[in-house]
Design a protein around this motif. Structure first.
Motif, PDB file in Angstrom:
ATOM      1  N   ASP A   2       1.013  -1.111   0.027  1.00 35.93           N
ATOM      2  CA  ASP A   2       0.167  -0.059   0.070  1.00 35.93           C
ATOM      3  C   ASP A   2       0.997   1.167   0.035  1.00 35.93           C
ATOM      4  O   ASP A   2       1.643   1.599   0.931  1.00 35.93           O
ATOM      5  CB  ASP A   2      -0.856  -0.015   1.246  1.00 35.93           C
ATOM      6  N   GLY A   6      -2.674   3.470   3.681  1.00 39.93           N
ATOM      7  CA  GLY A   6      -4.193   3.326   3.789  1.00 39.93           C
ATOM      8  C   GLY A   6      -4.789   4.754   4.009  1.00 39.93           C
ATOM      9  O   GLY A   6      -6.091   4.811   4.245  1.00 39.93           O
ATOM     10  N   THR A   7      -3.973   5.860   4.073  1.00 39.59           N
ATOM     11  CA  THR A   7      -4.336   7.135   4.565  1.00 39.59           C
ATOM     12  C   THR A   7      -5.509   7.707   3.540  1.00 39.59           C
ATOM     13  O   THR A   7      -6.258   8.255   3.965  1.00 39.59           O
ATOM     14  CB  THR A   7      -3.223   7.848   4.729  1.00 39.59           C
ATOM     15  N   SER A   9      -7.002   6.060   1.303  1.00 39.78           N
ATOM     16  CA  SER A   9      -8.366   5.331   1.424  1.00 39.78           C
ATOM     17  C   SER A   9      -9.345   5.788   2.462  1.00 39.78           C
ATOM     18  O   SER A   9     -10.552   5.969   2.235  1.00 39.78           O
ATOM     19  CB  SER A   9      -8.157   3.823   1.269  1.00 39.78           C
ATOM     20  N   ASN A  10      -8.664   5.832   3.427  1.00 41.20           N
ATOM     21  CA  ASN A  10      -9.451   6.530   4.846  1.00 41.20           C
ATOM     22  C   ASN A  10     -10.198   7.727   4.488  1.00 41.20           C
ATOM     23  O   ASN A  10     -10.984   8.118   4.721  1.00 41.20           O
ATOM     24  CB  ASN A  10      -8.722   6.409   6.023  1.00 41.20           C
ATOM     25  N   LEU A  11      -9.156   8.638   3.834  1.00 39.47           N
ATOM     26  CA  LEU A  11      -9.675  10.083   3.609  1.00 39.47           C
ATOM     27  C   LEU A  11     -10.792   9.989   2.489  1.00 39.47           C
ATOM     28  O   LEU A  11     -11.848  10.914   2.685  1.00 39.47           O
ATOM     29  CB  LEU A  11      -8.357  10.972   3.263  1.00 39.47           C
ATOM     30  N   GLU A  12     -10.697   8.994   1.695  1.00 40.69           N
ATOM     31  CA  GLU A  12     -11.504   9.046   0.545  1.00 40.69           C
ATOM     32  C   GLU A  12     -13.027   8.567   1.231  1.00 40.69           C
ATOM     33  O   GLU A  12     -13.982   9.128   0.998  1.00 40.69           O
ATOM     34  CB  GLU A  12     -11.207   8.096  -0.476  1.00 40.69           C
ATOM     35  N   GLN A  13     -13.196   7.588   2.062  1.00 45.37           N
ATOM     36  CA  GLN A  13     -14.155   6.906   2.844  1.00 45.37           C
ATOM     37  C   GLN A  13     -14.859   8.135   3.640  1.00 45.37           C
ATOM     38  O   GLN A  13     -16.222   8.509   3.688  1.00 45.37           O
ATOM     39  CB  GLN A  13     -13.924   6.085   3.637  1.00 45.37           C
ATOM     40  N   SER A  14     -13.996   9.020   4.438  1.00 49.44           N
ATOM     41  CA  SER A  14     -14.575  10.008   4.982  1.00 49.44           C
ATOM     42  C   SER A  14     -15.038  11.228   4.374  1.00 49.44           C
ATOM     43  O   SER A  14     -16.172  11.746   4.777  1.00 49.44           O
ATOM     44  CB  SER A  14     -13.341  10.700   6.156  1.00 49.44           C
ATOM     45  N   TYR A  17     -18.650   9.987   3.243  1.00 47.94           N
ATOM     46  CA  TYR A  17     -19.429  10.211   4.615  1.00 47.94           C
ATOM     47  C   TYR A  17     -19.909  11.474   4.612  1.00 47.94           C
ATOM     48  O   TYR A  17     -21.196  11.606   4.826  1.00 47.94           O
ATOM     49  CB  TYR A  17     -18.781   9.636   5.587  1.00 47.94           C
ATOM     50  N   SER A  71     -15.983  -7.940   5.889  1.00 48.79           N
ATOM     51  CA  SER A  71     -16.220  -6.151   5.698  1.00 48.79           C
ATOM     52  C   SER A  71     -17.684  -6.051   5.271  1.00 48.79           C
ATOM     53  O   SER A  71     -18.338  -6.857   4.861  1.00 48.79           O
ATOM     54  CB  SER A  71     -15.418  -5.814   4.694  1.00 48.79           C
TER      55      SER A  71
END
Length: 131
Positions: A2, A6-7, A9-14, A17, A71
């Protein structure tokens, strides 16, 4: 491997939201005078608790076995609040609450954008060789 740990990806999910929350709040505000309209909200905590309570773990009997992770999708959902009625026409949108939630969400969204811009700025600096 990665590349960003994963940062991104996490920001994209946030960001997803926050965008969903913004659309939901905007819909509530647009329907403030609609008879029998019930307000909606985006929840994350309930989905997290449900996932944690229903999670299961597969036992690996050999280190060569593939790890098993469960998941359950986006991590947030939209629910309708049918429990209350504020107006004489059956509508339950509280405009003051919606406006404060909209302001809070905008601050959250802007902070996410600043963070992701910082990540891309760091990447651009590395690509340019530190210049």
């Amino acid at each position: 491997m990665d590349l960003f740990g994963g940062t991104i990806s996490n920001l994209e999910q946030s960001l997803n939201y926050s965008a969903t929350k913004n659309r939901t709040i905007s819909s509530n505000i647009a329907n403030v005078d609609t008879p029998n309209y019930k307000s909606k909200e985006v929840v994350f905590k309930e989905v997290l608790n449900d996932t944690l309570s229903n999670s299961f773990h597969a036992k690996r009997t050999n280190p060569r076995h593939i790890p098993f992770n469960s998941s359950k999708g986006a991590g947030h959902q939209i629910i309708t609040n049918n429990r209350t009625t504020y107006n004489h026409n059956g509508n339950n949108v509280d405009i003051d609450k919606e406006m404060s939630e909209l302001a809070k969400n905008q601050i959250y969204y802007n902070s996410l954008i600043d963070r992701i811009n910082g990540k891309f700025g760091s990447l651009q600096t590395v690509i340019k060789g530190g210049r």
